[in-house]
Design an enzyme around this catalytic site. Sequence first.
Site, PDB file in Angstrom:
ATOM      1  N   GLU A 143       2.413   6.066   3.012  1.00  0.00           N
ATOM      2  CA  GLU A 143       2.985   5.041   3.891  1.00  0.00           C
ATOM      3  C   GLU A 143       4.410   4.737   3.407  1.00  0.00           C
ATOM      4  OE1 GLU A 143       0.454   1.689   4.671  1.00  0.00           O
ATOM      5  OE2 GLU A 143       2.169   0.349   4.883  1.00  0.00           O
ATOM      6  N   SER A 163       0.836  -1.211   0.000  1.00  0.00           N
ATOM      7  CA  SER A 163       0.000   0.000   0.000  1.00  0.00           C
ATOM      8  C   SER A 163       0.866   1.254   0.000  1.00  0.00           C
ATOM      9  CB  SER A 163      -0.892   0.026   1.249  1.00  0.00           C
ATOM     10  OG  SER A 163      -1.813  -1.042   1.184  1.00  0.00           O
TER      11      SER A 163
HETATM   12  C1  FAD Z   1       3.783  -7.046  -1.699  1.00  0.00           C
HETATM   13  C2  FAD Z   1       3.832  -6.231  -0.446  1.00  0.00           C
HETATM   14  C3  FAD Z   1       2.865  -6.388   0.538  1.00  0.00           C
HETATM   15  C4  FAD Z   1       2.910  -5.630   1.716  1.00  0.00           C
HETATM   16  N1  FAD Z   1       1.960  -5.837   2.676  1.00  0.00           N
HETATM   17  C5  FAD Z   1       2.021  -5.132   3.842  1.00  0.00           C
HETATM   18  C6  FAD Z   1       1.081  -5.375   4.887  1.00  0.00           C
HETATM   19  O1  FAD Z   1       0.202  -6.211   4.783  1.00  0.00           O
HETATM   20  N2  FAD Z   1       1.203  -4.646   6.035  1.00  0.00           N
HETATM   21  C7  FAD Z   1       2.190  -3.717   6.201  1.00  0.00           C
HETATM   22  O2  FAD Z   1       2.261  -3.109   7.287  1.00  0.00           O
HETATM   23  N3  FAD Z   1       3.102  -3.477   5.229  1.00  0.00           N
HETATM   24  C8  FAD Z   1       3.054  -4.156   4.050  1.00  0.00           C
HETATM   25  N4  FAD Z   1       3.975  -3.930   3.065  1.00  0.00           N
HETATM   26  C9  FAD Z   1       5.013  -2.920   3.262  1.00  0.00           C
HETATM   27  C10 FAD Z   1       6.326  -3.517   3.829  1.00  0.00           C
HETATM   28  O3  FAD Z   1       6.356  -4.902   3.634  1.00  0.00           O
HETATM   29  C11 FAD Z   1       6.453  -3.220   5.323  1.00  0.00           C
HETATM   30  O4  FAD Z   1       6.430  -1.836   5.568  1.00  0.00           O
HETATM   31  C12 FAD Z   1       7.764  -3.790   5.869  1.00  0.00           C
HETATM   32  O5  FAD Z   1       7.667  -3.890   7.273  1.00  0.00           O
HETATM   33  C13 FAD Z   1       9.012  -3.008   5.500  1.00  0.00           C
HETATM   34  O6  FAD Z   1      10.113  -3.712   6.017  1.00  0.00           O
HETATM   35  P1  FAD Z   1      11.549  -3.649   5.332  1.00  0.00           P
HETATM   36  O7  FAD Z   1      12.444  -4.569   6.049  1.00  0.00           O
HETATM   37  O8  FAD Z   1      11.427  -3.860   3.870  1.00  0.00           O
HETATM   38  O9  FAD Z   1      11.954  -2.156   5.635  1.00  0.00           O
HETATM   39  P2  FAD Z   1      12.436  -1.032   4.589  1.00  0.00           P
HETATM   40  O10 FAD Z   1      11.329  -0.777   3.629  1.00  0.00           O
HETATM   41  O11 FAD Z   1      13.743  -1.391   4.033  1.00  0.00           O
HETATM   42  O12 FAD Z   1      12.580   0.210   5.570  1.00  0.00           O
HETATM   43  C14 FAD Z   1      11.442   0.830   6.109  1.00  0.00           C
HETATM   44  C15 FAD Z   1      11.899   1.820   7.193  1.00  0.00           C
HETATM   45  O13 FAD Z   1      12.411   1.082   8.296  1.00  0.00           O
HETATM   46  C16 FAD Z   1      13.719   1.537   8.621  1.00  0.00           C
HETATM   47  N5  FAD Z   1      14.470   0.373   9.095  1.00  0.00           N
HETATM   48  C17 FAD Z   1      14.545  -0.848   8.529  1.00  0.00           C
HETATM   49  N6  FAD Z   1      15.292  -1.668   9.275  1.00  0.00           N
HETATM   50  C18 FAD Z   1      15.706  -0.950  10.344  1.00  0.00           C
HETATM   51  C19 FAD Z   1      16.529  -1.239  11.475  1.00  0.00           C
HETATM   52  N7  FAD Z   1      17.074  -2.437  11.678  1.00  0.00           N
HETATM   53  N8  FAD Z   1      16.741  -0.257  12.384  1.00  0.00           N
HETATM   54  C20 FAD Z   1      16.182   0.978  12.214  1.00  0.00           C
HETATM   55  N9  FAD Z   1      15.411   1.306  11.152  1.00  0.00           N
HETATM   56  C21 FAD Z   1      15.178   0.353  10.233  1.00  0.00           C
HETATM   57  C22 FAD Z   1      14.266   2.108   7.312  1.00  0.00           C
HETATM   58  O14 FAD Z   1      15.300   3.054   7.548  1.00  0.00           O
HETATM   59  C23 FAD Z   1      13.024   2.740   6.720  1.00  0.00           C
HETATM   60  O15 FAD Z   1      12.812   4.027   7.254  1.00  0.00           O
HETATM   61  C24 FAD Z   1       3.941  -4.686   1.884  1.00  0.00           C
HETATM   62  C25 FAD Z   1       4.933  -4.538   0.887  1.00  0.00           C
HETATM   63  C26 FAD Z   1       4.884  -5.310  -0.248  1.00  0.00           C
HETATM   64  C27 FAD Z   1       5.966  -5.150  -1.285  1.00  0.00           C
END
Ligand code: FAD
Length: 318
Positions: free
Chosen positions: A300, A228
């Site tokens: 988001e 989203s």
């Molecule tokens: C197909 C798809 C479906 C999704 N469905 C959902 C859903 O159902 N619900 C939902 O909430 N989200 C959803 N998302 C969004 C995403 O999966 C979440 O937001 C996810 O938690 C992001 O995690 P990431 O590890 O990829 O973080 P990133 O996208 O790499 O980073 C996000 C933020 O977290 C910070 N960050 C990451 N790791 C750390 C760390 N270790 N320490 C400090 N800061 C950190 C980064 O600096 C950044 O600001 C979806 C995405 C996709 C592609």
Amino acid sequence: MAQHPSKIGNLLTKCNLKGTWQADAPMSGHTTFRVGGPADFLVFPRSFEDVQVVRELARNQGIPLTIVGRGANLLVADQGIRGITLAMSSLVGFQWKQSLLTVSAGTDVSDAARAGLEGGFSCLEFLNAMPSTVGGAIWMNARCYGWEIADVLSSVTVLDESNRTVIVPFAAKDWSYKKSPFQGRDWLILEASFRTSPATREAVEAVMVANEADRTAKGHFRAPCAGSVFKNNHAFGAASGVLIDRCGLKGLRCGKAVVSDWHANIIINEGGALASDIRQLINAVKQKVHSQMGFLLEEEVVYCGDWSLSEVDINKVV
Ligand SMILES: Cc1cc2nc3c(=O)[nH]c(=O)nc-3n(C[C@H](O)[C@H](O)[C@H](O)COP(=O)(O)OP(=O)(O)OC[C@H]3O[C@@H](n4cnc5c(N)ncnc54)[C@H](O)[C@@H]3O)c2cc1C
């Protein structure tokens, strides 16, 4: 950047990291949108010490430091990311202390869910198949299927502002919809402990399988995206995707970035989209929903990297 790139490379070499690093690493390979220019230096830590040492180096030398997980909620600029980027997804592992599950920040949430399953405990299965590290899910307070990660969190180990390791106990007041106490703070998540409850393997597996099937049916994996794009806002009376759909915006495009026709809150990269296309499309959707309905949607998706040179061509949105 205060330091010349070759000097940063030399400094990283001297750190004797357990992990590895790469210069000029295209972030399109590290984001689910499959866009984003090069990170000057992309570091893959293998230990907490690696993370601490790199953070110390960045601070001492005035080098910008960016943290990424799976890049599943990031829109990284076409110009890339200056300085050092810590790719936390290489910091993986988990351990049990009785029923308390402690997971390194870079662990995939699906792997953490499976650890629960193997141990005979219910915990993170609701997040199965969501692309995310544990650290990213905590930072975002990821949620789905009626649960958010805060519901099972016990404590989080971070590097604080002074680069010291600190355990932050879970406090419900610090958490809300898509909000965690780590946003807007110079804290780096190293690992987290989760409360679990005994459950049969079959019960946990059934949730994991059902959630993955539901995500597949909803088109989450049909094309590169970041899930989203906009948060939901109860005050608007309907989910953001419904509002965007009501404005007739499915199929709106900017270059190869398109509002998907199966879920209006998902923007996809059809192949070859630029980050700037996606950002312009996001702006266009915001403007159109605002002018037609009076609601200002909030992203988001998190913008990351060097956006200073990005060009805006509103005529590209059709
Ligand atoms: C197909 C798809 C479906 C999704 N469905 C959902 C859903 O159902 N619900 C939902 O909430 N989200 C959803 N998302 C969004 C995403 O999966 C979440 O937001 C996810 O938690 C992001 O995690 P990431 O590890 O990829 O973080 P990133 O996208 O790499 O980073 C996000 C933020 O977290 C910070 N960050 C990451 N790791 C750390 C760390 N270790 N320490 C400090 N800061 C950190 C980064 O600096 C950044 O600001 C979806 C995405 C996709 C592609």
